[in-house]
Motif scaffolding. Structure first.
Motif, PDB file in Angstrom:
ATOM      1  N   GLN A 117       0.747  -1.118   0.011  1.00 41.24           N
ATOM      2  CA  GLN A 117      -0.038  -0.001   0.164  1.00 41.24           C
ATOM      3  C   GLN A 117       0.699   1.403  -0.009  1.00 41.24           C
ATOM      4  N   ILE A 118       2.183   1.080   0.788  1.00 39.82           N
ATOM      5  CA  ILE A 118       3.070   2.352   0.545  1.00 39.82           C
ATOM      6  C   ILE A 118       3.564   2.459  -0.649  1.00 39.82           C
ATOM      7  N   SER A 119       4.043   1.230  -1.303  1.00 36.85           N
ATOM      8  CA  SER A 119       4.281   1.452  -2.704  1.00 36.85           C
ATOM      9  C   SER A 119       3.415   2.149  -3.976  1.00 36.85           C
ATOM     10  N   PHE A 120       2.225   1.430  -3.602  1.00 35.70           N
ATOM     11  CA  PHE A 120       1.159   2.287  -4.578  1.00 35.70           C
ATOM     12  C   PHE A 120       1.167   3.530  -4.440  1.00 35.70           C
ATOM     13  N   ALA A 121       0.976   3.951  -3.151  1.00 33.69           N
ATOM     14  CA  ALA A 121       0.517   5.493  -2.981  1.00 33.69           C
ATOM     15  C   ALA A 121       1.746   6.221  -3.243  1.00 33.69           C
ATOM     16  N   GLU A 122       2.939   5.905  -3.334  1.00 39.42           N
ATOM     17  CA  GLU A 122       4.152   6.279  -3.650  1.00 39.42           C
ATOM     18  C   GLU A 122       4.254   6.628  -5.133  1.00 39.42           C
ATOM     19  N   SER A 123       3.681   5.401  -5.735  1.00 41.86           N
ATOM     20  CA  SER A 123       3.862   5.346  -7.384  1.00 41.86           C
ATOM     21  C   SER A 123       2.884   6.444  -7.867  1.00 41.86           C
ATOM     22  N   GLN A 124       1.817   6.853  -7.087  1.00 43.50           N
ATOM     23  CA  GLN A 124       0.923   7.851  -7.592  1.00 43.50           C
ATOM     24  C   GLN A 124       1.119   9.280  -7.010  1.00 43.50           C
ATOM     25  N   GLY A 125       2.459   9.189  -6.328  1.00 35.58           N
ATOM     26  CA  GLY A 125       2.940  10.652  -5.862  1.00 35.58           C
ATOM     27  C   GLY A 125       2.014  11.080  -4.867  1.00 35.58           C
ATOM     28  N   ARG A 126       1.485  10.433  -3.961  1.00 37.32           N
ATOM     29  CA  ARG A 126       0.673  10.484  -2.699  1.00 37.32           C
ATOM     30  C   ARG A 126       1.294   9.782  -1.592  1.00 37.32           C
ATOM     31  N   LYS A 127       0.683  10.095  -0.375  1.00 39.23           N
ATOM     32  CA  LYS A 127       0.971   9.291   0.870  1.00 39.23           C
ATOM     33  C   LYS A 127      -0.300   8.061   1.163  1.00 39.23           C
ATOM     34  N   PRO A 128       0.186   7.223   1.743  1.00 39.57           N
ATOM     35  CA  PRO A 128      -0.914   6.189   1.999  1.00 39.57           C
ATOM     36  C   PRO A 128      -1.904   6.675   3.153  1.00 39.57           C
ATOM     37  N   GLY A 129      -1.376   7.407   4.001  1.00 37.28           N
ATOM     38  CA  GLY A 129      -2.219   7.748   5.128  1.00 37.28           C
ATOM     39  C   GLY A 129      -1.756   6.869   6.235  1.00 37.28           C
ATOM     40  N   GLY A 130      -2.419   6.770   7.451  1.00 35.65           N
ATOM     41  CA  GLY A 130      -1.969   5.953   8.592  1.00 35.65           C
ATOM     42  C   GLY A 130      -2.931   6.226   9.697  1.00 35.65           C
ATOM     43  N   ASP A 131      -2.265   5.850  10.917  1.00 36.69           N
ATOM     44  CA  ASP A 131      -3.178   6.250  12.068  1.00 36.69           C
ATOM     45  C   ASP A 131      -4.454   5.611  12.057  1.00 36.69           C
ATOM     46  N   ILE A 132      -4.520   4.489  11.658  1.00 41.33           N
ATOM     47  CA  ILE A 132      -5.891   3.976  11.649  1.00 41.33           C
ATOM     48  C   ILE A 132      -6.244   3.085  13.042  1.00 41.33           C
ATOM     49  N   PHE A 133      -7.201   3.515  13.595  1.00 40.02           N
ATOM     50  CA  PHE A 133      -7.501   2.760  14.862  1.00 40.02           C
ATOM     51  C   PHE A 133      -8.817   2.394  14.894  1.00 40.02           C
ATOM     52  N   ILE A 134      -9.095   1.177  15.991  1.00 37.32           N
ATOM     53  CA  ILE A 134     -10.285   1.068  16.306  1.00 37.32           C
ATOM     54  C   ILE A 134     -10.254   2.010  17.856  1.00 37.32           C
ATOM     55  N   HIS A 135     -11.561   2.735  17.892  1.00 40.70           N
ATOM     56  CA  HIS A 135     -11.571   3.832  18.993  1.00 40.70           C
ATOM     57  C   HIS A 135     -12.828   4.067  19.351  1.00 40.70           C
ATOM     58  N   GLY A 136     -13.088   4.936  20.688  1.00 37.24           N
ATOM     59  CA  GLY A 136     -14.313   5.258  21.010  1.00 37.24           C
ATOM     60  C   GLY A 136     -14.592   6.596  20.443  1.00 37.24           C
ATOM     61  N   GLN A 137     -15.389   7.438  21.479  1.00 34.17           N
ATOM     62  CA  GLN A 137     -15.970   8.680  20.851  1.00 34.17           C
ATOM     63  C   GLN A 137     -15.749   9.795  21.977  1.00 34.17           C
ATOM     64  N   ALA A 138     -14.804   9.800  22.614  1.00 35.16           N
ATOM     65  CA  ALA A 138     -14.834  10.728  23.970  1.00 35.16           C
ATOM     66  C   ALA A 138     -14.656  12.200  23.569  1.00 35.16           C
ATOM     67  N   GLY A 139     -15.318  12.949  24.585  1.00 42.66           N
ATOM     68  CA  GLY A 139     -15.040  14.257  24.577  1.00 42.66           C
ATOM     69  C   GLY A 139     -15.840  15.021  23.369  1.00 42.66           C
ATOM     70  N   ALA A 140     -14.779  16.223  23.093  1.00 43.43           N
ATOM     71  CA  ALA A 140     -15.185  16.971  21.625  1.00 43.43           C
ATOM     72  C   ALA A 140     -15.110  16.107  20.373  1.00 43.43           C
ATOM     73  N   ASN A 141     -14.734  14.970  20.455  1.00 44.90           N
ATOM     74  CA  ASN A 141     -14.434  14.216  19.361  1.00 44.90           C
ATOM     75  C   ASN A 141     -15.630  13.208  18.971  1.00 44.90           C
ATOM     76  N   LYS A 142     -16.780  13.366  19.751  1.00 47.71           N
ATOM     77  CA  LYS A 142     -17.872  12.348  19.631  1.00 47.71           C
ATOM     78  C   LYS A 142     -18.051  12.543  18.260  1.00 47.71           C
ATOM     79  N   GLY A 143     -18.591  11.281  17.670  1.00 46.94           N
ATOM     80  CA  GLY A 143     -19.075  11.281  16.452  1.00 46.94           C
ATOM     81  C   GLY A 143     -20.260  11.912  15.882  1.00 46.94           C
ATOM     82  N   ARG A 144     -20.751  12.273  15.146  1.00 49.89           N
ATOM     83  CA  ARG A 144     -21.742  12.701  14.340  1.00 49.89           C
ATOM     84  C   ARG A 144     -22.061  11.979  13.130  1.00 49.89           C
ATOM     85  N   GLY A 145     -23.394  11.247  13.173  1.00 52.69           N
ATOM     86  CA  GLY A 145     -23.722  10.691  11.810  1.00 52.69           C
ATOM     87  C   GLY A 145     -23.451   9.235  11.849  1.00 52.69           C
TER      88      GLY A 145
END
Length: 166
Positions: free
Chosen positions: A106-134
């Motif tokens: 996935q890193i190689s593919f994104a780089e081949s497109q001149g982009r970043k693959p992203g990251g910091d993917i988590f399973i998480h809750g919804q605490a505080g001001a970060n509560k999900g909407r929708g």
């Protein structure tokens, strides 16, 4: 007499503090979780021990959940086989478990497109001001409510495989 009263008072305080403990860290003594399966289309996450489902959760995903994550900022939740590679007790989203996205391909593919693959993917809750909407509100993560992430955090160890399906 004073000593007995003092000890009784201390015992009562300890009991009351234990009852009022709102700690986000729970104990789990059930069957070990051996894998996680996420079905994006159904918005469901299953924790397995062997071939038995231990728990089922309704989930929220990235704001653009259809299709696999390819680039930073695309709002998609990854698809594929990953591992839980870090348990974050100080998450801005109450508690979180990091998914090992991106892999080398996935890193190689994104780089081949001149982009970043992203990251910091988590399973998480919804605490505080970060509560999900929708329905789908994360930047590509898998979200549950705070009570559920407390339970999941107690059950899932680093190294647990996670299978994320379309």
């Amino acid at each position: 007499m004073q000593r007995r009263t003092l000890l009784s008072g201390l015992g009562a305080m300890a009991l009351l503090s234990a009852c009022g403990d709102s700690s986000k860290f729970k104990n789990y003594e059930g069957a070990p979780v051996t894998q996680i399966q996420v079905f994006k289309k159904d918005r469901k996450m299953y924790l397995f021990s062997g071939d038995q489902i231990v728990k089922t959760y309704d989930i929220a995903l990235g704001g653009q959940p259809v299709g696999p994550k390819q680039f930073e900022g695309d709002g998609k939740t990854p698809e594929g086989v990953y591992y839980i590679d870090w348990r974050n007790p100080n998450s801005a989203y109450h508690l979180s478990l990091r998914v090992s996205y991106p892999n080398p391909q996935q890193i190689s593919f994104a780089e081949s497109q001149g982009r970043k693959p992203g990251g910091d993917i988590f399973i998480h809750g919804q605490a505080g001001a970060n509560k999900g909407r929708g329905k789908d509100w994360t930047a590509g993560c898998i979200a549950v409510n705070d009570k559920q992430i407390e339970e999941i955090y107690s059950m899932v160890l680093t190294g647990t495989p996670i299978f994320i399906y379309p």
